[in-house]
Motif scaffolding. Sequence first.
Motif: not given
Length: 376
Positions: A319-339
Amino acid sequence: MMPPCRQLRILMTTDTVGGVWVYASTLARGLCRRGLEVSLVTLGPAARSDQVEVVSGTPGLTLETTDLALEWIDPEGLDLSRAAERLASIEDRVRPDVVHLNSYREAMSAWHAPVIVAAHSCVRSWWLACRGEEPTEPRWFPYMANVHAGLAAADRWIAPTRSFRDRMTELYQPERAGLVIRNGLEEHLAPSGKEPFILAAGRQWDEAKNLSMLADLAPQLSWPIQTNGALAVCHDKHRPTGSSPELSRLELLETMRRASILASPAVYEPFGLTVLEAAAAGCALVLSDISSFRELWDGAALFVAPRDEAGFRTTLARLIRNDALRTDLQTRAVRRAQRYPLRATVDAHLELYHELASAGHAKTSEPHERSAEVLQ
Protein backbone atom coordinates in the motif's frame (compact mmCIF):
# COMPACT_ATOMS: atom_id res chain seq x y z
CA MET A 1 -33.57 15.19 10.65
CA MET A 2 -36.79 13.49 11.73
CA PRO A 3 -39.20 15.43 13.98
CA PRO A 4 -38.86 14.94 17.75
CA CYS A 5 -40.50 11.82 19.20
CA ARG A 6 -42.79 11.58 22.19
CA GLN A 7 -40.48 12.34 25.04
CA LEU A 8 -39.04 9.31 26.76
CA ARG A 9 -36.70 9.27 29.70
CA ILE A 10 -33.74 6.87 29.46
CA LEU A 11 -31.34 5.83 32.21
CA MET A 12 -28.15 4.69 30.48
CA THR A 13 -25.06 3.29 32.18
CA THR A 14 -21.61 3.45 30.65
CA ASP A 15 -17.96 3.13 31.44
CA THR A 16 -15.43 5.71 30.31
CA VAL A 17 -12.85 3.32 28.86
CA GLY A 18 -12.53 3.07 25.11
CA GLY A 19 -15.35 2.45 22.67
CA VAL A 20 -18.20 2.01 25.14
CA TRP A 21 -17.92 5.65 26.19
CA VAL A 22 -17.83 6.81 22.57
CA TYR A 23 -20.89 4.68 21.76
CA ALA A 24 -22.88 5.75 24.82
CA SER A 25 -22.06 9.45 24.77
CA THR A 26 -22.67 9.72 21.02
CA LEU A 27 -25.95 7.81 21.23
CA ALA A 28 -27.11 9.87 24.21
CA ARG A 29 -26.51 13.11 22.35
CA GLY A 30 -28.34 11.79 19.31
CA LEU A 31 -31.32 10.71 21.42
CA CYS A 32 -31.52 14.08 23.15
CA ARG A 33 -31.56 15.87 19.81
CA ARG A 34 -34.66 13.80 19.04
CA GLY A 35 -36.46 15.01 22.15
CA LEU A 36 -35.56 12.35 24.72
CA GLU A 37 -34.10 12.87 28.17
CA VAL A 38 -31.05 10.76 28.99
CA SER A 39 -29.39 10.28 32.37
CA LEU A 40 -25.91 8.97 31.56
CA VAL A 41 -24.44 7.20 34.60
CA THR A 42 -20.76 6.31 34.61
CA LEU A 43 -19.31 3.22 36.29
CA GLY A 44 -15.60 2.76 36.91
CA PRO A 45 -13.15 5.62 36.38
CA ALA A 46 -14.64 9.11 36.28
CA ALA A 47 -14.93 10.78 32.90
CA ARG A 48 -11.96 12.91 31.93
CA SER A 49 -12.45 16.62 31.36
CA ASP A 50 -12.43 16.19 27.57
CA GLN A 51 -15.09 13.49 27.86
CA VAL A 52 -17.26 15.66 30.08
CA GLU A 53 -16.93 18.50 27.60
CA VAL A 54 -18.36 16.29 24.83
CA VAL A 55 -21.69 15.82 26.63
CA SER A 56 -21.96 19.04 28.61
CA GLY A 57 -24.47 21.56 27.33
CA THR A 58 -26.60 18.99 25.50
CA PRO A 59 -30.26 19.78 26.30
CA GLY A 60 -31.92 16.85 28.04
CA LEU A 61 -28.66 15.06 28.87
CA THR A 62 -27.37 14.77 32.43
CA LEU A 63 -24.13 13.09 33.44
CA GLU A 64 -23.89 11.35 36.80
CA THR A 65 -20.64 9.90 38.11
CA THR A 66 -20.39 6.89 40.43
CA ASP A 67 -17.42 4.98 41.80
CA LEU A 68 -19.06 1.60 41.15
CA ALA A 69 -16.70 -1.10 39.93
CA LEU A 70 -16.70 -2.29 36.34
CA GLU A 71 -17.68 -5.95 36.10
CA TRP A 72 -14.45 -6.99 34.35
CA ILE A 73 -12.41 -5.22 37.04
CA ASP A 74 -14.51 -6.86 39.79
CA PRO A 75 -15.11 -10.36 38.35
CA GLU A 76 -15.99 -11.86 41.74
CA GLY A 77 -18.88 -9.38 42.03
CA LEU A 78 -17.75 -7.92 45.36
CA ASP A 79 -19.27 -4.53 44.48
CA LEU A 80 -22.50 -5.85 42.97
CA SER A 81 -24.77 -5.41 45.98
CA ARG A 82 -23.61 -1.83 46.47
CA ALA A 83 -24.14 -1.18 42.76
CA ALA A 84 -27.69 -2.51 42.95
CA GLU A 85 -28.49 -0.15 45.83
CA ARG A 86 -26.92 2.88 44.17
CA LEU A 87 -28.55 2.27 40.80
CA ALA A 88 -31.91 1.64 42.49
CA SER A 89 -31.74 5.04 44.14
CA ILE A 90 -30.87 6.66 40.80
CA GLU A 91 -33.82 4.92 39.12
CA ASP A 92 -36.18 6.05 41.87
CA ARG A 93 -35.03 9.63 41.34
CA VAL A 94 -34.90 9.62 37.52
CA ARG A 95 -38.01 7.42 36.96
CA PRO A 96 -36.94 6.30 33.46
CA ASP A 97 -39.19 4.70 30.87
CA VAL A 98 -36.34 2.38 29.86
CA VAL A 99 -33.04 1.35 31.43
CA HIS A 100 -30.22 0.87 28.92
CA LEU A 101 -27.25 -1.00 30.40
CA ASN A 102 -23.89 -1.16 28.66
CA SER A 103 -22.87 -4.04 30.93
CA TYR A 104 -24.41 -7.33 31.98
CA ARG A 105 -24.62 -8.07 35.68
CA GLU A 106 -26.50 -4.89 36.64
CA ALA A 107 -29.52 -6.30 34.74
CA MET A 108 -30.07 -8.67 37.68
CA SER A 109 -31.18 -5.76 39.87
CA ALA A 110 -34.91 -5.45 40.52
CA TRP A 111 -35.52 -2.62 38.09
CA HIS A 112 -38.96 -1.04 37.79
CA ALA A 113 -38.46 -0.07 34.13
CA PRO A 114 -37.80 -2.52 31.29
CA VAL A 115 -34.13 -3.24 30.73
CA ILE A 116 -31.99 -3.41 27.59
CA VAL A 117 -28.49 -4.89 27.79
CA ALA A 118 -26.01 -3.85 25.10
CA ALA A 119 -23.34 -6.50 24.57
CA HIS A 120 -20.12 -4.76 23.55
CA SER A 121 -17.64 -7.47 24.56
CA CYS A 122 -17.16 -10.07 27.27
CA VAL A 123 -14.15 -11.60 28.98
CA ARG A 124 -15.06 -15.16 28.02
CA SER A 125 -15.25 -14.42 24.28
CA TRP A 126 -12.14 -12.23 24.60
CA TRP A 127 -10.25 -15.06 26.33
CA LEU A 128 -11.22 -17.62 23.72
CA ALA A 129 -10.17 -15.32 20.87
CA CYS A 130 -6.91 -14.15 22.44
CA ARG A 131 -5.74 -17.29 24.23
CA GLY A 132 -7.62 -20.11 22.56
CA GLU A 133 -9.11 -21.51 25.74
CA GLU A 134 -11.79 -20.89 28.35
CA PRO A 135 -10.87 -18.86 31.44
CA THR A 136 -9.80 -21.33 34.12
CA GLU A 137 -9.06 -18.99 37.01
CA PRO A 138 -11.86 -19.40 39.59
CA ARG A 139 -12.22 -15.61 39.96
CA TRP A 140 -13.77 -15.49 36.46
CA PHE A 141 -16.47 -18.06 37.17
CA PRO A 142 -18.79 -15.57 38.94
CA TYR A 143 -18.21 -13.09 36.13
CA MET A 144 -19.32 -15.56 33.46
CA ALA A 145 -22.30 -16.69 35.52
CA ASN A 146 -23.34 -13.07 35.96
CA VAL A 147 -23.09 -12.37 32.23
CA HIS A 148 -25.36 -15.35 31.65
CA ALA A 149 -27.80 -14.17 34.30
CA GLY A 150 -27.72 -10.56 33.08
CA LEU A 151 -28.63 -11.58 29.53
CA ALA A 152 -31.43 -13.74 30.91
CA ALA A 153 -32.77 -10.95 33.11
CA ALA A 154 -32.88 -8.28 30.38
CA ASP A 155 -36.11 -7.61 28.52
CA ARG A 156 -34.03 -7.25 25.35
CA TRP A 157 -30.36 -7.52 24.52
CA ILE A 158 -28.51 -6.06 21.55
CA ALA A 159 -25.13 -6.45 19.86
CA PRO A 160 -23.31 -4.31 17.27
CA THR A 161 -22.68 -7.07 14.70
CA ARG A 162 -24.28 -10.35 13.70
CA SER A 163 -21.02 -12.15 14.35
CA PHE A 164 -20.83 -10.98 17.96
CA ARG A 165 -24.54 -11.56 18.53
CA ASP A 166 -24.10 -15.12 17.31
CA ARG A 167 -20.98 -15.63 19.44
CA MET A 168 -22.76 -14.47 22.61
CA THR A 169 -25.70 -16.71 21.76
CA GLU A 170 -23.35 -19.67 21.33
CA LEU A 171 -21.55 -19.03 24.61
CA TYR A 172 -24.45 -18.09 26.90
CA GLN A 173 -27.59 -19.50 25.23
CA PRO A 174 -29.92 -16.64 26.27
CA GLU A 175 -33.62 -17.42 26.00
CA ARG A 176 -34.34 -14.23 24.04
CA ALA A 177 -32.78 -13.70 20.64
CA GLY A 178 -30.38 -10.79 20.41
CA LEU A 179 -31.06 -7.82 18.15
CA VAL A 180 -28.29 -6.35 15.99
CA ILE A 181 -27.99 -2.55 16.12
CA ARG A 182 -24.82 -1.34 14.49
CA ASN A 183 -22.87 1.57 15.91
CA GLY A 184 -23.00 4.77 13.91
CA LEU A 185 -21.01 7.90 13.26
CA GLU A 186 -22.28 11.23 14.50
CA GLU A 187 -20.73 12.97 11.52
CA HIS A 188 -18.36 11.94 8.80
CA LEU A 189 -14.86 13.31 9.07
CA ALA A 190 -13.75 15.15 5.98
CA PRO A 191 -10.32 13.76 5.04
CA SER A 192 -7.53 16.29 5.28
CA GLY A 193 -4.33 16.31 3.25
CA LYS A 194 -3.05 12.77 3.61
CA GLU A 195 0.43 12.30 5.02
CA PRO A 196 2.83 9.33 4.73
CA PHE A 197 2.16 7.47 7.97
CA ILE A 198 0.14 4.52 9.23
CA LEU A 199 -2.23 4.82 12.19
CA ALA A 200 -2.70 1.95 14.63
CA ALA A 201 -5.14 3.13 17.29
CA GLY A 202 -6.39 1.16 20.28
CA ARG A 203 -5.78 0.34 23.91
CA GLN A 204 -2.11 -0.50 24.04
CA TRP A 205 -2.47 -2.81 27.05
CA ASP A 206 -5.24 -4.90 25.49
CA GLU A 207 -3.73 -7.98 23.88
CA ALA A 208 -6.89 -8.28 21.75
CA LYS A 209 -5.68 -5.28 19.74
CA ASN A 210 -2.41 -7.12 18.96
CA LEU A 211 -0.54 -3.84 18.52
CA SER A 212 2.73 -5.32 19.75
CA MET A 213 2.93 -7.16 16.42
CA LEU A 214 2.96 -3.82 14.60
CA ALA A 215 5.70 -2.63 16.93
CA ASP A 216 7.81 -5.59 15.83
CA LEU A 217 7.35 -4.97 12.09
CA ALA A 218 7.41 -1.15 12.17
CA PRO A 219 11.21 -0.83 11.66
CA GLN A 220 10.84 -2.81 8.42
CA LEU A 221 8.50 -0.26 6.81
CA SER A 222 9.45 2.99 5.09
CA TRP A 223 6.50 4.84 6.70
CA PRO A 224 6.19 5.32 10.47
CA ILE A 225 3.38 3.73 12.47
CA GLN A 226 1.73 6.14 14.88
CA THR A 227 -0.47 5.13 17.80
CA ASN A 228 -2.75 6.99 20.21
CA GLY A 229 -1.16 5.64 23.36
CA ALA A 230 2.02 5.08 25.30
CA LEU A 231 3.41 2.03 23.48
CA ALA A 232 5.98 3.23 20.98
CA VAL A 233 5.43 1.71 17.54
CA CYS A 234 6.39 4.82 15.62
CA HIS A 235 9.70 4.07 13.93
CA ASP A 236 11.51 5.00 10.79
CA LYS A 237 15.11 5.19 9.69
CA HIS A 238 15.47 8.80 10.84
CA ARG A 239 13.39 8.85 14.01
CA PRO A 240 14.45 7.49 17.41
CA THR A 241 12.24 5.09 19.31
CA GLY A 242 10.29 6.65 22.16
CA SER A 243 6.93 6.69 23.87
CA SER A 244 4.20 8.72 22.23
CA PRO A 245 1.89 10.77 24.44
CA GLU A 246 -1.73 9.77 24.94
CA LEU A 247 -3.93 11.51 22.40
CA SER A 248 -7.24 13.07 23.36
CA ARG A 249 -10.22 11.99 21.29
CA LEU A 250 -10.18 15.23 19.28
CA GLU A 251 -6.46 14.79 18.62
CA LEU A 252 -7.04 11.20 17.54
CA LEU A 253 -9.78 12.22 15.10
CA GLU A 254 -7.53 14.89 13.64
CA THR A 255 -4.73 12.33 13.29
CA MET A 256 -7.13 10.04 11.41
CA ARG A 257 -7.86 12.82 8.93
CA ARG A 258 -4.13 13.04 8.12
CA ALA A 259 -3.25 9.33 8.22
CA SER A 260 -3.06 7.50 4.90
CA ILE A 261 -3.60 3.99 6.29
CA LEU A 262 -5.29 2.45 9.33
CA ALA A 263 -3.89 -0.93 10.40
CA SER A 264 -5.77 -3.14 12.84
CA PRO A 265 -4.36 -6.63 13.49
CA ALA A 266 -6.93 -7.28 16.24
CA VAL A 267 -7.60 -10.88 17.18
CA TYR A 268 -10.86 -9.86 18.88
CA GLU A 269 -13.10 -6.93 17.95
CA PRO A 270 -16.90 -7.12 18.30
CA PHE A 271 -17.33 -3.95 16.21
CA GLY A 272 -14.38 -1.54 16.03
CA LEU A 273 -15.47 2.09 16.31
CA THR A 274 -11.92 3.24 15.63
CA VAL A 275 -11.98 1.49 12.27
CA LEU A 276 -15.29 3.16 11.38
CA GLU A 277 -13.98 6.59 12.34
CA ALA A 278 -10.75 6.06 10.41
CA ALA A 279 -12.66 4.86 7.35
CA ALA A 280 -14.85 7.97 7.44
CA ALA A 281 -11.68 10.05 7.67
CA GLY A 282 -10.42 8.51 4.44
CA CYS A 283 -7.87 5.99 5.68
CA ALA A 284 -7.16 2.92 3.59
CA LEU A 285 -7.96 -0.08 5.80
CA VAL A 286 -5.70 -3.06 6.47
CA LEU A 287 -7.61 -5.28 8.87
CA SER A 288 -7.30 -8.66 10.51
CA ASP A 289 -9.41 -11.30 8.85
CA ILE A 290 -11.93 -11.84 11.66
CA SER A 291 -15.67 -12.30 11.28
CA SER A 292 -16.79 -8.90 12.57
CA PHE A 293 -14.43 -7.00 10.27
CA ARG A 294 -15.47 -9.14 7.29
CA GLU A 295 -19.13 -8.46 8.08
CA LEU A 296 -18.63 -4.69 8.10
CA TRP A 297 -15.77 -4.05 5.66
CA ASP A 298 -15.64 -6.86 3.07
CA GLY A 299 -14.96 -5.19 -0.28
CA ALA A 300 -13.68 -1.99 1.33
CA ALA A 301 -10.45 -3.18 3.00
CA LEU A 302 -7.50 -5.53 2.67
CA PHE A 303 -7.56 -8.48 5.07
CA VAL A 304 -4.69 -10.40 6.65
CA ALA A 305 -4.76 -13.22 9.19
CA PRO A 306 -4.52 -11.50 12.58
CA ARG A 307 -1.26 -13.08 13.73
CA ASP A 308 0.44 -13.09 10.32
CA GLU A 309 3.22 -10.56 10.86
CA ALA A 310 4.75 -11.21 7.45
CA GLY A 311 1.36 -10.79 5.81
CA PHE A 312 0.79 -7.42 7.47
CA ARG A 313 4.31 -6.28 6.58
CA THR A 314 3.86 -7.27 2.93
CA THR A 315 0.40 -5.73 2.64
CA LEU A 316 1.37 -2.45 4.28
CA ALA A 317 4.51 -2.19 2.15
CA ARG A 318 2.40 -2.80 -0.96
CA LEU A 319 0.00 0.00 0.00
CA ILE A 320 2.86 2.37 0.72
CA ARG A 321 4.27 1.78 -2.77
CA ASN A 322 1.00 1.65 -4.72
CA ASP A 323 -0.61 5.10 -4.81
CA ALA A 324 -3.52 4.00 -7.02
CA LEU A 325 -4.47 1.06 -4.80
CA ARG A 326 -4.20 3.20 -1.66
CA THR A 327 -6.40 5.92 -3.15
CA ASP A 328 -8.97 3.37 -4.28
CA LEU A 329 -9.15 1.82 -0.80
CA GLN A 330 -9.46 5.25 0.80
CA THR A 331 -12.45 5.99 -1.44
CA ARG A 332 -14.01 2.60 -0.73
CA ALA A 333 -13.60 3.10 3.01
CA VAL A 334 -15.34 6.49 2.96
CA ARG A 335 -18.24 5.09 0.94
CA ARG A 336 -18.63 2.08 3.22
CA ALA A 337 -18.56 4.24 6.35
CA GLN A 338 -21.58 6.09 4.99
CA ARG A 339 -23.60 2.90 5.53
CA TYR A 340 -23.29 3.37 9.29
CA PRO A 341 -24.69 6.81 10.17
CA LEU A 342 -25.69 7.75 13.70
CA ARG A 343 -29.17 8.49 12.39
CA ALA A 344 -29.79 4.79 11.72
CA THR A 345 -28.39 3.82 15.12
CA VAL A 346 -30.65 6.32 16.90
CA ASP A 347 -33.70 5.22 14.88
CA ALA A 348 -33.17 1.58 15.81
CA HIS A 349 -32.77 2.38 19.51
CA LEU A 350 -35.86 4.61 19.45
CA GLU A 351 -37.93 1.84 17.93
CA LEU A 352 -36.78 -0.56 20.62
CA TYR A 353 -37.34 1.95 23.44
CA HIS A 354 -40.88 2.70 22.27
CA GLU A 355 -41.65 -1.00 21.88
CA LEU A 356 -40.69 -1.68 25.48
CA ALA A 357 -42.28 1.46 26.91
CA SER A 358 -45.60 1.08 25.07
CA ALA A 359 -46.06 -2.70 25.14
CA GLY A 360 -46.70 -2.90 28.86
CA HIS A 361 -43.24 -4.20 29.84
CA ALA A 362 -42.73 -1.52 32.46
CA LYS A 363 -42.70 -3.02 35.91
CA THR A 364 -44.78 -1.78 38.83
CA SER A 365 -43.59 1.40 40.47
CA GLU A 366 -44.79 0.28 43.90
CA PRO A 367 -41.96 -0.02 46.43
CA HIS A 368 -40.55 -3.53 46.64
CA GLU A 369 -37.42 -5.25 47.72
CA ARG A 370 -34.49 -4.87 45.36
CA SER A 371 -31.54 -7.23 45.34
CA ALA A 372 -28.71 -8.39 43.13
CA GLU A 373 -27.24 -11.77 43.85
CA VAL A 374 -23.78 -12.70 42.69
CA LEU A 375 -24.09 -16.09 41.03
CA GLN A 376 -21.41 -18.49 42.09
